[in-house]
Design an enzyme around this catalytic site. Structure first.
Site, mmCIF file in Angstrom:
data_model
loop_
_atom_site.group_PDB
_atom_site.id
_atom_site.type_symbol
_atom_site.label_atom_id
_atom_site.label_comp_id
_atom_site.label_asym_id
_atom_site.label_seq_id
_atom_site.Cartn_x
_atom_site.Cartn_y
_atom_site.Cartn_z
ATOM 1 C CD GLU A 148 -1.187 -7.260 14.260
ATOM 2 O OE1 GLU A 148 0.122 -7.098 14.025
ATOM 3 O OE2 GLU A 148 -1.981 -6.707 14.900
ATOM 4 N N GLY A 170 11.854 -7.371 20.364
ATOM 5 C CA GLY A 170 12.349 -8.378 19.712
ATOM 6 C C GLY A 170 11.720 -9.612 19.184
ATOM 7 C CG HIS A 227 2.031 -1.948 24.882
ATOM 8 N ND1 HIS A 227 2.904 -1.443 25.658
ATOM 9 C CD2 HIS A 227 3.023 -2.999 24.354
ATOM 10 C CE1 HIS A 227 3.931 -1.678 26.065
ATOM 11 N NE2 HIS A 227 3.851 -3.126 25.227
ATOM 12 C CG HIS A 247 0.572 -3.591 20.823
ATOM 13 N ND1 HIS A 247 1.611 -2.558 19.994
ATOM 14 C CD2 HIS A 247 1.479 -4.429 21.226
ATOM 15 C CE1 HIS A 247 2.747 -3.043 20.157
ATOM 16 N NE2 HIS A 247 2.659 -4.299 20.636
ATOM 17 C CE LYS A 295 -2.882 0.306 3.778
ATOM 18 N NZ LYS A 295 -4.314 0.173 4.309
ATOM 19 N NE ARG A 324 2.728 -6.466 25.911
ATOM 20 C CZ ARG A 324 3.288 -6.803 24.627
ATOM 21 N NH1 ARG A 324 2.627 -6.874 23.692
ATOM 22 N NH2 ARG A 324 4.745 -6.673 24.618
ATOM 23 C CB SER A 376 3.406 -10.928 16.747
ATOM 24 O OG SER A 376 4.045 -9.918 17.465
ATOM 25 N NE ARG A 422 1.625 -9.602 20.511
ATOM 26 C CZ ARG A 422 2.531 -8.931 20.347
ATOM 27 N NH1 ARG A 422 3.598 -9.027 19.615
ATOM 28 N NH2 ARG A 422 2.695 -7.667 21.070
ATOM 29 C CD GLU A 462 9.667 -8.728 25.194
ATOM 30 O OE1 GLU A 462 8.975 -9.195 24.872
ATOM 31 O OE2 GLU A 462 10.391 -7.811 24.735
HETATM 32 C C1 LIG Z 1 5.042 -0.362 17.832
HETATM 33 C C2 LIG Z 1 4.991 -1.781 17.440
HETATM 34 C C3 LIG Z 1 5.643 -2.596 18.260
HETATM 35 C C4 LIG Z 1 5.954 -4.023 18.135
HETATM 36 N N1 LIG Z 1 6.951 -4.768 18.720
HETATM 37 C C5 LIG Z 1 7.015 -6.052 18.651
HETATM 38 C C6 LIG Z 1 7.918 -6.797 18.887
HETATM 39 O O1 LIG Z 1 9.027 -6.220 19.651
HETATM 40 N N2 LIG Z 1 7.942 -8.302 18.672
HETATM 41 C C7 LIG Z 1 6.866 -8.809 18.155
HETATM 42 O O2 LIG Z 1 6.924 -10.149 17.907
HETATM 43 N N3 LIG Z 1 5.794 -8.185 17.648
HETATM 44 C C8 LIG Z 1 5.913 -6.812 17.770
HETATM 45 N N4 LIG Z 1 4.675 -6.023 17.432
HETATM 46 C C9 LIG Z 1 3.767 -6.706 16.609
HETATM 47 C C10 LIG Z 1 4.348 -7.065 15.160
HETATM 48 O O3 LIG Z 1 5.297 -5.967 14.821
HETATM 49 C C11 LIG Z 1 3.330 -7.039 14.319
HETATM 50 O O4 LIG Z 1 2.346 -8.185 14.690
HETATM 51 C C12 LIG Z 1 3.984 -7.931 12.936
HETATM 52 O O5 LIG Z 1 4.874 -7.152 12.609
HETATM 53 C C13 LIG Z 1 2.906 -7.963 11.638
HETATM 54 O O6 LIG Z 1 3.333 -8.112 10.554
HETATM 55 P P1 LIG Z 1 2.876 -8.476 9.342
HETATM 56 O O7 LIG Z 1 3.681 -8.578 8.217
HETATM 57 O O8 LIG Z 1 1.575 -9.211 9.546
HETATM 58 O O9 LIG Z 1 2.172 -6.865 8.975
HETATM 59 P P2 LIG Z 1 2.919 -5.558 8.792
HETATM 60 O O10 LIG Z 1 4.250 -5.559 8.958
HETATM 61 O O11 LIG Z 1 1.978 -4.322 9.310
HETATM 62 O O12 LIG Z 1 2.819 -5.405 7.357
HETATM 63 C C14 LIG Z 1 1.549 -5.022 6.486
HETATM 64 C C15 LIG Z 1 1.593 -4.730 5.117
HETATM 65 O O13 LIG Z 1 0.692 -4.832 4.441
HETATM 66 C C16 LIG Z 1 0.339 -3.587 3.634
HETATM 67 N N5 LIG Z 1 -0.935 -3.600 3.203
HETATM 68 C C17 LIG Z 1 -1.926 -3.285 4.262
HETATM 69 N N6 LIG Z 1 -3.202 -3.437 3.478
HETATM 70 C C18 LIG Z 1 -2.847 -3.261 2.162
HETATM 71 C C19 LIG Z 1 -3.815 -3.394 1.120
HETATM 72 N N7 LIG Z 1 -5.076 -3.070 1.246
HETATM 73 N N8 LIG Z 1 -2.956 -3.465 -0.279
HETATM 74 C C20 LIG Z 1 -1.598 -3.509 -0.265
HETATM 75 N N9 LIG Z 1 -0.941 -3.564 0.760
HETATM 76 C C21 LIG Z 1 -1.553 -3.443 2.069
HETATM 77 C C22 LIG Z 1 1.153 -2.640 4.619
HETATM 78 O O14 LIG Z 1 1.404 -1.512 3.690
HETATM 79 C C23 LIG Z 1 2.234 -3.146 4.906
HETATM 80 O O15 LIG Z 1 3.244 -3.365 3.945
HETATM 81 C C24 LIG Z 1 4.803 -4.552 17.358
HETATM 82 C C25 LIG Z 1 3.880 -3.855 16.808
HETATM 83 C C26 LIG Z 1 3.885 -2.502 16.967
HETATM 84 C C27 LIG Z 1 2.867 -1.830 16.176
#
Ligand SMILES: Cc1cc2nc3c(=O)[nH]c(=O)nc-3n(C[C@H](O)[C@H](O)[C@H](O)COP(=O)(O)OP(=O)(O)OC[C@H]3O[C@@H](n4cnc5c(N)ncnc54)[C@H](O)[C@@H]3O)c2cc1C
Length: 562
Positions: free
Chosen positions: A377, A62, A242, A353, A48, A288, A393, A388, A126
């Site tokens: 996610e 981490g 969170h 979160h 996106k 949490r 994650s 969780r 943690e």
């Molecule tokens: C601030 C923060 C800190 C965190 N810290 C940790 C941690 O330390 N350890 C841990 O295990 N987890 C942590 N988490 C949770 C973890 O980061 C997420 O659950 C995980 O990164 C999700 O990965 P993902 O690839 O599923 O989604 P994301 O990394 O969110 O990627 C989603 C992707 O989909 C794209 N997208 C969305 N909708 C569309 C669409 N309609 N069309 C095209 N593209 C689209 C977005 O642009 C993005 O590229 C944290 C989360 C946050 C917010």
């Protein structure tokens, strides 16, 4: 790295050739899946925003893996099941913990620079982990992983990247009932792209809440698209809040990692009192959901408006050098917002979160629709149950994405002659846009107040009524037609360049309304409290609810835990 110069970017004309596989999303899940898929497939990676935008890049604390000599997947499994409060699927958890070691090995081999203690990988403890098993790269672990994965993806000749491309609608074959592509908004046009398989990796849906740590792209698109296409979605009432997000007018709800409390920071009120001990003997180190509810309840007793409501996280009990070494990014971001963590406590409050629920998948990431897969996610693998375990994650994203290395697909033959519609009456859209933006502003406030940390029947019912009205209003707009009503084989070109922004805003609002509706109804359906779901009117867990919540279309029912 400049994306524009990258050799594997694509022009709209090339989209008429079917891909073998389309991956939607470039977070940890999407990037790793693209890298693990068999290299003889032609893969389209749609994202996106820019490649690196997403929650993965923001992950701080981490990634968990039971690889220390005194640790074992058995302990990791136990901790995960305990956190999940009775709703984890045992096989999924076993698969996660058993594959953690090889996943970390693969990341290290790719070049992810985790912190080390001498020669060994450094690991931290943690909350709710029985052993120190969280690998990290300072407080920007996600960035270290995403930077490496992005670099690798850009080098793969079989992966075509479409940045600023938004998945709008899934293409379900009416006879086979299988997924054979999707419609995408890209460079001011909507085109249907055919594929043998579509993998949804669109991340979470935190933007449905007024207070969230999630980036702006986290609008629950994958769950909304899959649900509208008829896929089974699961456990959507479970959202993790969170306890400590930065809370300062104008500043984002930047996450202040759990590790800060783990290292010894105190959670205090205006007078410096450590009030968390009034709610739980573990004080600020309770799980949490317990700490979030303690802050929420404590703030309810204070006479402050919802936007000023915060408590404080005081880092000064931690040694200065330790703060500098472990939390350079937190120091930097706080400084940007005028807070010197060495001299004053950080104003914090709970924020939405992590979404435990998602599109129901089996052990091969397959959804209930043939040809449609979900990871990260967006998916409900059964690993997290009702809550969780911290740092599980990122691990889930990678372990389950790697499973796709066995994916076999049949690529559809190209459908000839996509007819193109030219839309040039965009003037009408201005008035609709004003209303869409109004809904976009008000929906997260409504969901925060009704399906936030504490829920109850009357508020949930009232919110469902309001959301239904907004859904009807938005679906009647001309702007939403090309998003949800476009027929496969027809593409649309827009005369004005504002279309890209307007259609993205409309599509995200439609998705937020749908996931808001699904969350509200799921929270109403589950008449107990468990993990990330707390009902004031049913404050205890109930044995009768040791089930998943399954949704198919407009039917809610209980599903067995496996
Ligand atoms: C601030 C923060 C800190 C965190 N810290 C940790 C941690 O330390 N350890 C841990 O295990 N987890 C942590 N988490 C949770 C973890 O980061 C997420 O659950 C995980 O990164 C999700 O990965 P993902 O690839 O599923 O989604 P994301 O990394 O969110 O990627 C989603 C992707 O989909 C794209 N997208 C969305 N909708 C569309 C669409 N309609 N069309 C095209 N593209 C689209 C977005 O642009 C993005 O590229 C944290 C989360 C946050 C917010």
């Amino acid at each position: 790295m400049t994306l524009i110069a990258s050799p594997n970017l694509v022009e709209t004309e090339e989209l008429t050739t079917p891909f073998d596989i389309i991956v939607v999303g470039s977070g940890a899940a999407g990037l790793y899946a693209a890298l693990c898929l068999p290299t003889h497939y032609r893969i389209g990676l749609i994202t996106k925003d820019t490649l690196k935008t997403g929650a993965s890049d923001w992950a701080q604390g981490g990634i968990a893996a039971a690889i220390a000599p005194d640790d074992s997947p058995v302990f990791h499994r136990e901790d995960t099941l305990k956190a999940g409060a009775g709703l984890c699927d045992q096989n999924a958890v076993q698969f996660l913990v058993d594959n953690a070691g090889t996943t970390i090995e693969s990341l290290v081999n790719m070049g992810v620079a985790f912190d080390r203690k001498g020669e060994q990988l450094a690991m931290t403890l943690e909350a709710a982990h029985s052993h120190a098993r969280v690998l990290h790269a300072a407080d920007t672990t996600g960035r270290a992983i995403i930077a490496t994965l992005t670099e690798k993806v850009i080098q793969c000749p079989n992966i075509t990247i479409l940045p600023q491309a938004i998945a709008l609608q899934l293409w379900i074959d009416p006879q086979q009932k299988s997924c054979q592509g999707l419609s995408v908004l890209y460079q001011g046009q909507i085109n249907w792209i055919q594929a043998g398989a579509v993998i949804l990796a669109t991340g979470g849906g935190g933007q449905v809440y007024a207070q969230t740590t999630n980036p702006t792209v986290s609008t629950g698109d994958g769950v909304a698209l899959a649900w509208r296409a008829g896929a089974i979605v699961r456990d959507l009432e479970f959202f993790q809040f969170h306890p400590t997000a930065l809370t300062k007018p104008g500043a984002p709800h930047f996450l202040i990692s759990e590790a800060v409390r783990g290292e010894g920071a105190h959670l205090v009120d205006e007078q410096g009192k450590r009030f968390a001990f009034d709610y739980d003997p573990r004080g600020e180190l309770a799980p949490r959901d317990v700490v979030s509810r303690a802050i929420f309840d404590y703030l309810q007793t204070q006479q402050v408006g919802p936007n000023q409501a915060h408590v404080y996280l005081d880092l000064r009990p931690i040694e200065t050098e330790q703060i500098r070494r472990r939390f350079p990014n937190i120091i930097r971001v706080c400084q940007k917002w005028g807070i010197d963590v060495f001299k004053e406590p950080i104003p914090v409050a709970p924020a939405a979160h992590y979404w435990m629920g998602g599109v129901k998948v089996d052990s091969n990431n397959a959804t209930s629709i043939p040809g449609l897969y979900a990871i990260g996610e967006t998916a409900s693998t059964g690993v997290h149950g009702a809550n969780r375990l911290a740092s599980n994650s990122l691990l889930e994203c990678l372990v389950f994405a790697a499973q796709l290395s066995n994916l076999k697909v049949t690529t559809p033959s190209p459908i000839a002659n996509q007819s193109q519609l030219l839309i040039d009456n965009q003037e009408d859209w201005e008035a609709e846009m004003a209303q869409i933006q109004d809904i976009r502003r008000n929906l997260p406030i409504l969901i925060w107040e009704s399906a936030g940390i504490s829920r109850q029947k009357a508020k949930l019912e009232a919110a469902i009524g309001r959301v239904n009205q907004w859904q009807e209003q938005l679906r009647a707009f001309t702007l939403s037609k090309p998003i949800v009503k476009l027929v496969p084989n027809q593409s649309v070109k827009f005369k004005q360049i504002t279309a890209q922004f307007q259609l993205r805003c409309c599509s995200e609002t439609l998705n937020l309304l749908d996931i808001g509706y699904l969350m509200l109804k799921s929270a109403l359906f589950r008449t107990e409290s468990r993990g990330g779901h707390y009902r004031e009117d049913f404050p205890q867990p109930s044995q009768q609810w040791e089930n998943h919540t399954l949704i198919c279309g407009d039917r809610w029912h209980k599903g067995e835990i496996s």
